[in-house]
Design an enzyme around this catalytic site. Structure first.
Site, PDB file in Angstrom:
ATOM      1  N   CYS A 122      93.263 -35.217  91.102  1.00  0.00           N
ATOM      2  CA  CYS A 122      93.625 -35.797  89.809  1.00  0.00           C
ATOM      3  C   CYS A 122      94.968 -35.219  89.363  1.00  0.00           C
ATOM      4  O   CYS A 122      95.244 -34.038  89.546  1.00  0.00           O
ATOM      5  CB  CYS A 122      92.527 -35.606  88.773  1.00  0.00           C
ATOM      6  N   SER A 167      91.920 -30.598  91.084  1.00  0.00           N
ATOM      7  CA  SER A 167      92.970 -30.799  90.080  1.00  0.00           C
ATOM      8  C   SER A 167      94.303 -30.508  90.736  1.00  0.00           C
ATOM      9  O   SER A 167      94.384 -29.686  91.654  1.00  0.00           O
ATOM     10  CB  SER A 167      92.789 -29.820  88.921  1.00  0.00           C
ATOM     11  N   ASP A 168      95.351 -31.140  90.273  1.00  0.00           N
ATOM     12  CA  ASP A 168      96.666 -30.701  90.715  1.00  0.00           C
ATOM     13  C   ASP A 168      96.841 -29.278  90.172  1.00  0.00           C
ATOM     14  O   ASP A 168      96.139 -28.847  89.258  1.00  0.00           O
ATOM     15  CB  ASP A 168      97.772 -31.650  90.226  1.00  0.00           C
ATOM     16  N   CYS A 169      97.783 -28.535  90.792  1.00  0.00           N
ATOM     17  CA  CYS A 169      97.772 -27.092  90.548  1.00  0.00           C
ATOM     18  C   CYS A 169      98.127 -26.731  89.104  1.00  0.00           C
ATOM     19  O   CYS A 169      99.186 -27.107  88.606  1.00  0.00           O
ATOM     20  CB  CYS A 169      98.643 -26.401  91.572  1.00  0.00           C
ATOM     21  N   ALA A 179      96.678 -27.917  86.558  1.00  0.00           N
ATOM     22  CA  ALA A 179      96.491 -29.052  85.638  1.00  0.00           C
ATOM     23  C   ALA A 179      95.442 -28.744  84.571  1.00  0.00           C
ATOM     24  O   ALA A 179      95.537 -29.228  83.447  1.00  0.00           O
ATOM     25  CB  ALA A 179      96.097 -30.311  86.410  1.00  0.00           C
TER      26      ALA A 179
END
Ligand SMILES: *[C@@H]1O[C@H](CO)[C@@H](O)[C@H](O)[C@H]1NC(C)=O
Ligand SMILES: *[C@@H]1O[C@H](CO)[C@@H](O)[C@H](O)[C@H]1NC(C)=O
Ligand SMILES: *[C@@H]1O[C@H](CO)[C@@H](O)[C@H](O)[C@H]1NC(C)=O
Ligand SMILES: *[C@@H]1O[C@H](CO)[C@@H](O)[C@H](O)[C@H]1NC(C)=O
Ligand SMILES: *[C@@H]1O[C@H](CO)[C@@H](O)[C@H](O)[C@H]1NC(C)=O
Ligand SMILES: *[C@@H]1O[C@H](CO)[C@@H](O)[C@H](O)[C@H]1NC(C)=O
Ligand SMILES: *[C@@H]1O[C@H](CO)[C@@H](O)[C@H](O)[C@H]1NC(C)=O
Ligand SMILES: *[C@@H]1O[C@H](CO)[C@@H](O)[C@H](O)[C@H]1NC(C)=O
Ligand SMILES: *[C@@H]1O[C@H](CO)[C@@H](O)[C@H](O)[C@H]1NC(C)=O
Length: 780
Positions: free
Chosen positions: A264, A297-299, A301
């Site tokens: 995401c 999650s994107d890092c 996020a």
């Protein structure tokens, strides 16, 4: 006795050699070591049981504190249960990357095959090539893992956001702007990486060679433009655009590719951060599309929801929002820090954590990491010799030459003759640099060869001059470069961009060539004895109208960022060993497009305000080069050899939604119904002929357009592509199975997929074939 002593010494030496070898070649971490009888008898170690049963057993044994630590990318070991550590974050966009936390290039393996950046690989329009590249990367990943230099085999690729705006710094990572094509790329890539255990592969039950991840879900295609940052951007996306532009690649990647992960994205969509969006993650990805795998999650996020987006009032609210939405693992550390307090504050339940852990451990088990020593299991025999193998390096060259797009070739300047070319001048600030060839998310190449060196291998008298100080060309040594150019038989200018001008977290703010590049190119072209060749190295498209129009610039070749095989590919193309067949997967916009705000997510034009729309499907302004444009050293001609239907008749009394303003009559696909949809197909046979004197590989693109041009309806839509190899003068047939409920659709404003009534045309090259869509009601 003496004999025994020698034997003992020998044995001691032998054992120490063994010990030495064991410490030297690090073993990958694994769980359920059969030599540990304390742990190997747990049901979760029993490979004969179904994975969900094993995971239930495993999760039931964890304490709350142990569970919490597993919710972040760096998952620690749990020694009392014989569970090894796992690093979820590894990258493999176009080769094993040095980015991400899981990869170590400091052991015996120091490099891995670096394929072209995706935008170029995509230009081949060759699904089989995409698949083979991903397979090679998947095998290299296993080899690096087996050598103990990869701490996890979950690769966070492919990037399947459409290239919505030419300025996007990460456009280079994507397969271009067409949703159907990007989806097909995703499917091929995921299947290659994961080992294709789903369609006739030898591994059963969803076992994985490596795990692929479809990112960034969803509508993340701006990183940092003027005041807008991906961390806080609230993308206003219409239901209509979501349904027929932003979602389709992800739907395909999950449904058909069977990707075992989705990432995401940072941004919000219509007010909700993607990683906190239950509708998106749970209802859509897991529910409607049937995602089997984990959502990451994107890092950072999750943290950004609290620190920058202020969507979460307290840090624990971000924990609750994401776990309840369906995210499983946090790249970052927010969940490690705040999940305990979120439990205490009763913002999350332990069952929310268990749900996530179930998905996470299922994927680790599908990778075979809970079955004991991986060297004795499937994929355990993939050795370091496969990394940078001859076969993989040749595939990297094949990819670079298949993707390169010939944009101009006046008076058939190209190809050059190796025999007759007496000298070359290669000019460009990055023409003698090998790292630039890789683009971002790179690793270390098996071999570093610059474009200059590649050409030098063909023409001994090859001179080099950088021309500019840097790629931004803030100052140019025009006189010196002109002097060298004048001395040469042919001049090759290597110009464009590099990662200082387009990259992650950095979008462009202009569309032309940077600094004094244009001035330098024009001066050299003016002075050179023959028309010059411009090699454009860049991910996103640039406006090179000046070069297109300049008679003294005879050839333009776009090479994206061609990877470690780029030098060989360029030389093969310029010197007639390969006939270029790449076609642009993006629209090349003129500089004026820069007035369109990058944060405007609308795909469709708006006539009343002059908003031009985006991508070849909707953009109504002038173009430098069209989507699908690409020349070759021959010409191909097409004819529609046969089309099985020229009329689609839908006999459904419920149909015919009222027309929207500026739209045309249309029928909802759901009203047509799955039965009719499944049984309606048009078989299209296209005859293709190579009219020229050189064999070539050529992608045939089939489009559909509606006879009525209104803003709502795409100007045309790619509905199929296939690559053919044709000898000079040879012809063949290409068959496309066109499914109206898939290929004739677009979305209405409420996001429902519809088929427009009226006359459509199939298009291939300049050939058109009419097909009418009629529903019974409109005839009444
Ligand atoms: C197995 O458990 C026993 C008793 O707790 C312990 O002494 C031993 O070290 C453990 N063995 C391993 C391989 O962990
Ligand atoms: C490689 O780097 C990792 C992480 O920095 C380190 O733990 C490991 O010991 C290094 N290996 C070698 C062979 O230097
Ligand atoms: C960026 O922010 C500044 C200061 O808040 C504002 O003056 C400017 O108009 C903004 N620019 C854009 C492109 O939104
Ligand atoms: C090109 O680059 C190589 C490798 O860095 C270097 O050895 C060589 O001297 C360079 N050649 C020229 C002409 O600058
Ligand atoms: C290639 O270049 C990179 C970056 O400049 C360097 O780290 C690497 O060692 C080089 N590889 C080889 C095989 O020379
Ligand atoms: C041009 O690029 C160089 C090297 O990346 C950089 O140091 C310099 O600041 C850039 N100049 C401008 C004006 O952006
Ligand atoms: C292809 O056809 C065009 C138009 O007839 C012609 O101008 C061009 O020279 C041909 N190119 C090749 C490579 O045959
Ligand atoms: C269509 O246009 C009319 C007149 O401009 C307007 O009143 C109506 O709301 C529009 N309908 C839709 C669906 O946009
Ligand atoms: C239509 O095809 C899909 C996909 O093959 C299948 O799942 C579905 O059951 C079919 N539906 C009908 C009504 O034939």
């Amino acid at each position: 006795m003496g004999h025994t002593i020698i034997t003992n010494k020998f044995i001691v030496t032998f054992i120490s050699v063994l010990l030495f070898l064991r410490t030297e070649s690090a073993q990958p971490p694994f769980s359920c070591d059969s030599s540990n009888s304390n742990t190997s008898s747990f049901p979760f170690c029993n490979a004969a049981l179904p994975i969900s049963q094993r995971v239930n057993d495993l999760v039931s044994r964890l304490t709350v504190d142990e569970k919490i630590l597993q919710l972040v990318n760096g998952a620690p070991e749990i020694p009392r249960l014989g569970i090894s550590a796992y690093e979820w974050w590894s990258e493999g966009l176009h080769g094993i990357s040095r980015h991400g936390k899981g990869t170590l290039f400091n052991g015996t393996i120091k490099a891995a095959t670096q394929f072209p950046q995706i935008i170029l690989t995509a230009s081949s329009f060759d699904e089989n090539l995409w698949y083979r590249i991903a397979q090679a990367i998947g095998r290299e990943a296993r080899a690096v893992y087996n050598a103990g230099q990869l701490k996890g085999i979950t690769l966070w690729a492919p990037n399947i956001n459409i290239l919505r705006d030419p300025r996007w710094g990460r456009g280079q990572e994507t397969p271009g702007e067409d949703p159907m094509m990007v989806g097909k790329y995703g499917v091929a890539y995921v299947r290659g990486l994961q080992g294709d255990s789903f369609e006739g592969g030898k591994l059963k039950d969803g076992h994985l060679q490596t795990s692929a991840c479809c990112k960034h879900f969803i509508a993340q295609d701006m990183d940092n433009w003027h005041n807008f940052s991906r961390y806080t951007f609230d993308a206003q996306v219409l239901k209509q655009d979501l349904a027929d532009s932003y979602e389709p690649p992800f739907k395909n990647c999950v449904e058909q590719g069977k990707a075992s992960s989705v990432m995401c994205a940072y941004n919000l969509v219509n007010g909700i951060p993607n990683c906190a969006n239950f509708d998106l993650l749970t209802t859509t990805a897991r529910g409607k599309w049937g995602l089997q795998g984990y959502i990451v999650s994107d890092c950072d996020a999750v943290e950004k929801m609290y620190t920058e987006q202020h969507y979460a009032k307290e840090p624990e609210d971000a924990v609750a929002a994401t776990l309840k939405a369906g995210m499983d693992v946090n790249c970052g550390s927010h969940l490690k820090k705040y999940t305990k307090s979120a439990l205490e504050k009763q913002k999350v339940k332990e069952s929310d954590i268990d749900r996530a852990l179930h998905n996470l451990f299922s994927v680790r088990m599908r990778l075979g990491l809970f079955n004991g020593d991986p060297s004795k299991l499937e994929y355990g025999d993939i050795s370091a010799a496969e990394v940078c193998s001859q076969e993989h390096r040749e595939l990297a060259v094949e990819a670079a030459r298949s993707g390169s797009v010939l944009l101009k070739n006046s008076n058939r300047l190209l190809p050059l003759s190796k025999m007759k070319t007496t000298s070359l001048a290669v000019i460009g600030p990055k023409a003698n640099d090998s790292e630039v060839l890789l683009g971002n998310y790179e690793g270390y190449s098996c071999k570093n060869v610059t474009l200059f060196q590649g050409l030098q291998g063909y023409v001994a008298n090859t001179m080099y001059h950088p021309g500019c100080d840097f790629i931004n060309c803030t100052s140019a040594a025009i006189d010196e470069a002109v002097n060298i150019a004048k001395k040469a038989d042919y001049v090759v200018l290597v110009m464009g961009l590099d990662q200082t001008l387009e990259r992650e977290k950095f979008d462009r703010t202009e569309l032309g060539l940077p600094g004094m590049q244009e001035k330098l190119i024009t001066a050299i072209a003016e002075a050179a004895s023959k028309p010059v060749i411009l090699v454009l190295m860049c991910g996103g498209p640039v406006d090179v109208t000046f070069a297109k129009d300049n008679q003294k610039i005879g050839g333009i070749l776009w090479v994206g960022y061609p990877g470690e095989g780029g030098a060989a590919a360029l030389a093969q193309i310029l010197f007639s060993e390969h006939n270029p067949g790449g076609r642009s997967p993006v629209t090349w916009y003129p500089k004026e497009f820069n007035k369109v705000p990058m944060n405007d997510m609308r795909m469709r034009p708006e006539s009343s305000s002059g908003y031009p729309g985006r991508t070849y499907r909707f953009y109504n302004g002038p173009k430098v080069f069209e989507f699908g444009y690409g020349l070759s050293y021959t010409n191909y001609s097409y004819t529609f050899a046969s089309v099985s239907k020229n009329q689609l008749l839908f006999k459904n009394p419920k149909v015919n939604k009222a027309t929207e303003n500026g739209s045309v009559l249309n029928i909802a696909v759901s009203d047509v119904g799955p039965e009719v949809c499944n049984n309606t197909m048009i078989t299209v046979k296209v005859a293709v002929k190579n009219q020229g004197e050189m064999a070539g590989k050529h992608p045939v693109l089939l489009f559909l357009k509606h006879s009525n041009t209104v803003d709502e309806v795409p100007r045309k839509t790619l509905i199929g592509f296939k690559s053919v190899n044709l000898e000079a003068g040879a012809n063949t047939h290409v068959t496309f199975d066109v499914k109206p409920c898939e290929h004739f659709t677009r979305a209405n404003r409420d996001g429902t997929l519809v088929i427009d009534e009226g006359k459509h045309f199939l298009l291939v090259g300049d050939q058109e074939y009419p097909i009418s869509c009629i529903s019974m009601i409109s005839q009444i």
